[in-house]
Design an enzyme around this catalytic site. Structure first.
Site, PDB file in Angstrom:
ATOM      1  N   GLU A 133       0.854  -1.190   0.000  1.00 31.58           N
ATOM      2  CA  GLU A 133       0.000   0.000   0.000  1.00 31.58           C
ATOM      3  C   GLU A 133       0.892   1.244   0.000  1.00 31.58           C
ATOM      4  O   GLU A 133       2.018   1.204   0.485  1.00 31.58           O
ATOM      5  CB  GLU A 133      -0.876  -0.086   1.268  1.00 31.58           C
ATOM      6  CG  GLU A 133      -1.738   1.086   1.595  1.00 31.58           C
ATOM      7  CD  GLU A 133      -2.876   1.318   0.611  1.00 31.58           C
ATOM      8  OE1 GLU A 133      -2.565   1.652  -0.540  1.00 31.58           O
ATOM      9  OE2 GLU A 133      -4.043   1.213   1.017  1.00 31.58           O
ATOM     10  N   ASP A 134       0.365   2.330  -0.542  1.00 26.11           N
ATOM     11  CA  ASP A 134       1.151   3.562  -0.538  1.00 26.11           C
ATOM     12  C   ASP A 134       1.139   4.255   0.825  1.00 26.11           C
ATOM     13  O   ASP A 134       2.168   4.678   1.329  1.00 26.11           O
ATOM     14  CB  ASP A 134       0.663   4.534  -1.629  1.00 26.11           C
ATOM     15  CG  ASP A 134      -0.842   4.817  -1.546  1.00 26.11           C
ATOM     16  OD1 ASP A 134      -1.557   4.178  -0.745  1.00 26.11           O
ATOM     17  OD2 ASP A 134      -1.310   5.693  -2.317  1.00 26.11           O
ATOM     18  N   ILE A 135      -0.052   4.356   1.421  1.00 28.34           N
ATOM     19  CA  ILE A 135      -0.143   5.166   2.645  1.00 28.34           C
ATOM     20  C   ILE A 135      -1.228   4.641   3.590  1.00 28.34           C
ATOM     21  O   ILE A 135      -2.302   4.252   3.141  1.00 28.34           O
ATOM     22  CB  ILE A 135      -0.393   6.661   2.280  1.00 28.34           C
ATOM     23  CG1 ILE A 135      -0.344   7.556   3.531  1.00 28.34           C
ATOM     24  CG2 ILE A 135      -1.698   6.852   1.513  1.00 28.34           C
ATOM     25  CD1 ILE A 135      -0.208   9.039   3.207  1.00 28.34           C
ATOM     26  N   ASP A 137      -3.484   6.083   6.367  1.00 23.79           N
ATOM     27  CA  ASP A 137      -3.917   7.403   6.826  1.00 23.79           C
ATOM     28  C   ASP A 137      -4.556   7.218   8.210  1.00 23.79           C
ATOM     29  O   ASP A 137      -3.861   7.082   9.193  1.00 23.79           O
ATOM     30  CB  ASP A 137      -4.865   7.954   5.764  1.00 23.79           C
ATOM     31  CG  ASP A 137      -5.088   9.431   5.873  1.00 23.79           C
ATOM     32  OD1 ASP A 137      -4.326  10.202   5.261  1.00 23.79           O
ATOM     33  OD2 ASP A 137      -6.027   9.830   6.565  1.00 23.79           O
ATOM     34  N   THR A 138      -5.860   7.106   8.295  1.00 23.45           N
ATOM     35  CA  THR A 138      -6.454   6.837   9.612  1.00 23.45           C
ATOM     36  C   THR A 138      -6.255   5.373  10.020  1.00 23.45           C
ATOM     37  O   THR A 138      -6.302   5.044  11.195  1.00 23.45           O
ATOM     38  CB  THR A 138      -7.973   7.099   9.597  1.00 23.45           C
ATOM     39  OG1 THR A 138      -8.572   6.198   8.649  1.00 23.45           O
ATOM     40  CG2 THR A 138      -8.282   8.525   9.217  1.00 23.45           C
ATOM     41  N   PHE A 186      -1.095  16.671   3.400  1.00 24.54           N
ATOM     42  CA  PHE A 186      -1.515  15.927   2.219  1.00 24.54           C
ATOM     43  C   PHE A 186      -0.349  15.852   1.245  1.00 24.54           C
ATOM     44  O   PHE A 186       0.158  16.866   0.800  1.00 24.54           O
ATOM     45  CB  PHE A 186      -2.745  16.544   1.558  1.00 24.54           C
ATOM     46  CG  PHE A 186      -3.457  15.555   0.682  1.00 24.54           C
ATOM     47  CD1 PHE A 186      -4.348  14.646   1.242  1.00 24.54           C
ATOM     48  CD2 PHE A 186      -3.193  15.480  -0.679  1.00 24.54           C
ATOM     49  CE1 PHE A 186      -4.983  13.693   0.450  1.00 24.54           C
ATOM     50  CE2 PHE A 186      -3.822  14.536  -1.479  1.00 24.54           C
ATOM     51  CZ  PHE A 186      -4.719  13.636  -0.914  1.00 24.54           C
ATOM     52  N   ARG A 199       0.316  11.761  -9.960  1.00 29.07           N
ATOM     53  CA  ARG A 199       0.907  10.416  -9.927  1.00 29.07           C
ATOM     54  C   ARG A 199       2.194  10.380 -10.756  1.00 29.07           C
ATOM     55  O   ARG A 199       3.068   9.564 -10.539  1.00 29.07           O
ATOM     56  CB  ARG A 199      -0.079   9.379 -10.470  1.00 29.07           C
ATOM     57  CG  ARG A 199      -1.354   9.235  -9.619  1.00 29.07           C
ATOM     58  CD  ARG A 199      -2.073   7.946  -9.974  1.00 29.07           C
ATOM     59  NE  ARG A 199      -3.470   7.927  -9.567  1.00 29.07           N
ATOM     60  CZ  ARG A 199      -3.926   7.518  -8.391  1.00 29.07           C
ATOM     61  NH1 ARG A 199      -3.073   7.119  -7.461  1.00 29.07           N
ATOM     62  NH2 ARG A 199      -5.210   7.512  -8.114  1.00 29.07           N
TER      63      ARG A 199
HETATM   64  N1  HPA Z   1      -2.052  11.765  -0.270  1.00 25.71           N
HETATM   65  C1  HPA Z   1      -2.645  10.998  -1.205  1.00 25.71           C
HETATM   66  N2  HPA Z   1      -3.542  10.062  -0.916  1.00 25.71           N
HETATM   67  C2  HPA Z   1      -3.870   9.919   0.380  1.00 25.71           C
HETATM   68  C3  HPA Z   1      -3.282  10.691   1.397  1.00 25.71           C
HETATM   69  C4  HPA Z   1      -2.327  11.674   1.049  1.00 25.71           C
HETATM   70  O1  HPA Z   1      -1.772  12.418   1.893  1.00 25.71           O
HETATM   71  N3  HPA Z   1      -3.822  10.285   2.573  1.00 25.71           N
HETATM   72  C5  HPA Z   1      -4.678   9.303   2.242  1.00 25.71           C
HETATM   73  N4  HPA Z   1      -4.718   9.075   0.951  1.00 25.71           N
HETATM   74 MG    MG Z   2      -3.733   4.042  -1.165  1.00 25.02          MG
END
Ligand code: HPA
Ligand code: MG
Length: 218
Positions: A133-135, A137-138, A186, A199
């Site tokens: 996964e890239d990120i 978040d919560t 962000f 992207r």
């Molecule tokens: N950037 C892009 N996608 C995301 C982010 C972010 O900071 N947080 C959750 N999805």
């Molecule tokens: Mg993602």
């Protein structure tokens, strides 16, 4: 849980755009470069080594969470396959698969995820799965995805996330492998998007107000 990752502090100005190369079409839309592409590569090389040492000869199904995870996924797998070629005494047979989840519009989570694409999840039964996964978040999206995957009785599921954001409303979920813990900003680039833009940017950057306005969903 692996808490051994690079922590980027809240007070951090990153690198000026003028010190690196960014596409001209994004020059006005970024505040700074948080993580240069080269550093992502170096960190990913170490994550690949950690994963390689942990899986020990068992096949691994690497599951890419599109679209945001695609660059981290290809770089991580390239580094894993390099280890497979070079180590000689051990190697990890790799299977690849790709899924998509939809959960974000603008910056807000809608609270729902849908798994679309990929092979049937029933194929995961008995497999060692590595979600890429890239990120985080919560943490809500990943927790929901893990629920869905676990319904298909994999042998194990681990998660590699390039980024984990420090958020006040985090569920506390932590991935098994994490590249960088970042402040609550962000970020875009390296396949992370803002409404499908950015992207095509190599570095992970902080978007500015101009960029948010320019690429907002009408
Ligand atoms: N950037 C892009 N996608 C995301 C982010 C972010 O900071 N947080 C959750 N999805
Ligand atoms: Mg993602």
């Amino acid at each position: 849980m692996d808490m051994d990752h690079i922590k980027i502090p809240d007070v951090y100005h990153g690198y000026a755009l003028s010190h690196f190369c960014v596409p001209k079409h994004y020059e006005e839309d970024l505040e700074n470069i948080m993580i240069p592409w080269g550093l992502i590569q170096d960190r990913t090389e170490r994550l690949a080594r950690d994963i390689f040492q942990d899986v020990k000869d068992e096949p691994l199904t690497a599951l890419c969470v599109l679209k945001g995870g695609y660059r981290f996924y290809t770089d991580l797998l390239e580094k894993l396959t390099a280890l497979n070629r070079s180590q000689g005494s051990v190697s990890v047979p790799l299977h690849v698969d790709f899924i998509r989840l939809k959960s974000y519009e603008n910056e807000d989570s809608t609270g729902e995820i849908k798994v679309i694409g990929g092979d049937s999840l029933t194929n995961l039964k008995g497999c060692n799965v590595l979600v890429v996964e890239d990120i985080i978040d919560t943490g809500r999206t990943m927790t929901k995805l893990l629920d869905i995957l676990n319904q298909h009785q994999p042998k194990s599921v681990k998660v590699a996330s390039l980024l984990v954001k420090r958020r006040p409303d985090s569920t506390g979920y932590k991935p098994d492998y994490c590249g960088f813990e970042i402040p609550d900003r962000f970020v875009v680039g390296y396949a992370l998007d803002y409404n499908e833009y950015f992207r095509d940017l190599n570095h992970i950057c902080v978007i500015n107000d101009n960029g948010k306005k320019k690429y907002a969903v009408p």
